[in-house]
Design a protein around this motif. Structure first.
Motif, short mmCIF file in Angstrom:
data_model
loop_
_atom_site.label_atom_id
_atom_site.label_comp_id
_atom_site.label_asym_id
_atom_site.label_seq_id
_atom_site.Cartn_x
_atom_site.Cartn_y
_atom_site.Cartn_z
N ASP A 39 80.38 34.90 -28.22
CA ASP A 39 81.54 34.02 -28.27
C ASP A 39 81.36 32.90 -29.31
OD1 ASP A 39 83.29 31.64 -27.33
OD2 ASP A 39 84.05 33.32 -26.15
N ALA A 40 80.18 32.27 -29.34
CA ALA A 40 79.93 31.17 -30.28
C ALA A 40 78.44 30.99 -30.45
CB ALA A 40 80.55 29.87 -29.75
N LYS A 41 78.06 30.58 -31.66
CA LYS A 41 76.65 30.29 -31.92
C LYS A 41 76.36 28.82 -31.62
CE LYS A 41 72.92 30.77 -35.29
NZ LYS A 41 72.50 31.33 -36.60
N LEU A 42 75.26 28.59 -30.90
CA LEU A 42 74.88 27.23 -30.55
C LEU A 42 73.89 26.64 -31.55
CD1 LEU A 42 74.36 27.70 -26.70
CD2 LEU A 42 76.47 27.23 -27.95
N ARG A 43 72.90 27.44 -31.95
CA ARG A 43 71.88 26.95 -32.88
C ARG A 43 71.03 28.12 -33.34
NH1 ARG A 43 66.90 26.80 -30.32
NH2 ARG A 43 66.97 26.85 -28.03
N ASP A 44 70.18 27.85 -34.34
CA ASP A 44 69.21 28.85 -34.77
C ASP A 44 68.03 28.89 -33.80
OD1 ASP A 44 70.63 29.55 -37.06
OD2 ASP A 44 69.66 28.00 -38.27
N GLU A 45 67.31 29.98 -33.82
CA GLU A 45 66.07 30.07 -33.05
C GLU A 45 65.03 29.15 -33.68
OE1 GLU A 45 63.61 33.74 -31.07
OE2 GLU A 45 63.96 33.84 -33.22
N GLN A 46 64.22 28.50 -32.85
CA GLN A 46 63.20 27.61 -33.38
C GLN A 46 61.97 27.63 -32.48
OE1 GLN A 46 66.06 24.13 -32.35
NE2 GLN A 46 64.06 23.15 -32.65
N ALA A 68 76.60 31.30 -26.92
CA ALA A 68 77.43 31.39 -25.71
C ALA A 68 77.98 32.81 -25.67
CB ALA A 68 78.57 30.38 -25.78
N THR A 69 77.80 33.49 -24.55
CA THR A 69 78.14 34.91 -24.47
C THR A 69 78.86 35.23 -23.16
OG1 THR A 69 75.94 35.39 -23.53
CG2 THR A 69 76.21 35.64 -25.92
N ARG A 70 79.38 36.45 -23.12
CA ARG A 70 79.98 36.99 -21.89
C ARG A 70 79.38 38.38 -21.66
NH1 ARG A 70 84.37 33.55 -21.09
NH2 ARG A 70 85.10 32.55 -23.01
#
Length: 321
Positions: free
Chosen positions: A282-289, A231-233
């Motif tokens: 802002d926050a990490k959602l998950r790893d790349e897959q 999640a970014t700005r």
């Protein structure tokens, strides 16, 4: 005269003296900022230019060859940040075979004394320089005293370590925090939110065909300090930061190789090609897959976008409460 220089050829750049601070300055964290600001203060007292001296590529990148270590800050962002901190001139010396082979003593004589006419040089904790990392603060101080007999002497000093939570602030701590998705700690160590800036480039336009057009930033051979979905700005488009979801990595589902930062701005449909923007994490959602097919990828992108919107809205509500 340009405020940025890449080599030390030619005559003295600061014929009337300078105060120099030296470091990698990757990230420009609280420790780096303390060092630069101290050098700037001393330069103002002595009425000479303040010079922030670093290297590009960084020595650890040069010696790593084709497997460079993670990088926190782009070359441009580092130079701009050093100038914003008050440096009158920024040296990003080309770290090549010639510079790698230069002895610590020759570095002092050729770079600091001949080219920069140094009056004072300031470094951070555990500073080493020259071939084989043979130079240190003690050598700087010794050579400063010895050269005083020729009228080219200088003072050398080290600032006190900047600590946070009982541990020294360092680029390594910041990289570890970013890789763990701990942006709160990274922000405290940096003194600001972590962001990656650059000029928007054209990509394969696959995101647009999947319903997620993106603004893409490349890394030009540098290795980013983090990867995954976030999640970014986005800064640099409108007066206020715009909410977005970003993917940083090599895009394994479509057999990508080069690291790419792809950012989808919510409810936005304007052309950003060529514009310089900054992506704040802002926050990490998950790893790349890697997904089996594009429909499965799109379904996950939908979930990522929904989660990013919710997180950003929640954080925005807390900030304005």
């Amino acid at each position: 005269m340009s405020r940025l220089f890449r080599d030390v050829e030619g005559g003295p750049r600061c014929p009337h003296g300078s105060v120099v601070c030296i470091g990698a300055f990757d990230g420009l964290h609280l420790g780096h900022r303390a060092l630069v600001r101290h050098a700037v203060e001393r330069a103002r007292v002595l009425d000479v230019p303040a010079v922030a001296l670093s290297f590009e590529p960084l020595p650890r990148e040069f010696f790593a060859g084709n497997n460079p270590p993670p990088r926190l800050l782009s070359v441009r962002a580092k130079a701009e940040g050093l100038l914003e901190l008050g440096a009158d001139q920024v040296g990003l010396l080309r770290f090549n075979r010639r510079l790698a082979a230069m002895s610590a003593g020759d570095f002092v004589c050729e770079v600091l004394v001949r080219h920069l006419s140094v009056c004072e040089v300031w470094v951070g904790p555990d500073f080493r320089f020259g071939k084989g990392r043979a130079g240190d603060l003690a050598l700087l101080q010794q050579m400063g005293r010895e050269l005083a007999e020729t009228g080219r002497g200088f003072e050398a000093g080290q600032i006190e370590p900047v600590e946070l939570d009982g541990e020294r602030v360092s680029s390594t701590r910041i990289r570890n925090a970013l890789q763990a998705g701990d942006f709160a700690t990274a922000q405290r160590l940096l003194g600001r939110s972590y962001a990656i800036g650059g000029r928007v480039v054209r990509g394969a336009r696959l995101g647009r065909t999947l319903g997620y057009p993106t603004a893409n930033l490349r890394f030009h051979g540098k290795t980013p300090a983090l990867s995954g979905i976030y999640a970014t700005r986005v800064h640099g488009v409108d007066d206020a930061a715009l909410p977005a979801v970003s993917s940083l990595g090599t895009r394994p589902t479509v057999d990508g190789i080069e690291p790419l930062l792809e950012t989808h701005l919510f409810d936005f449909d304007r052309d950003l090609y060529g514009r310089r923007i900054a992506i704040e994490f802002d926050a990490k959602l998950r790893d790349e897959q890697k997904f089996d097919d594009l429909p499965t990828l799109v379904a996950q992108m939908n979930r990522d976008a929904e989660q990013a919107r919710a997180i950003l809205m929640q954080h925005q509500s807390r900030a304005t409460a």
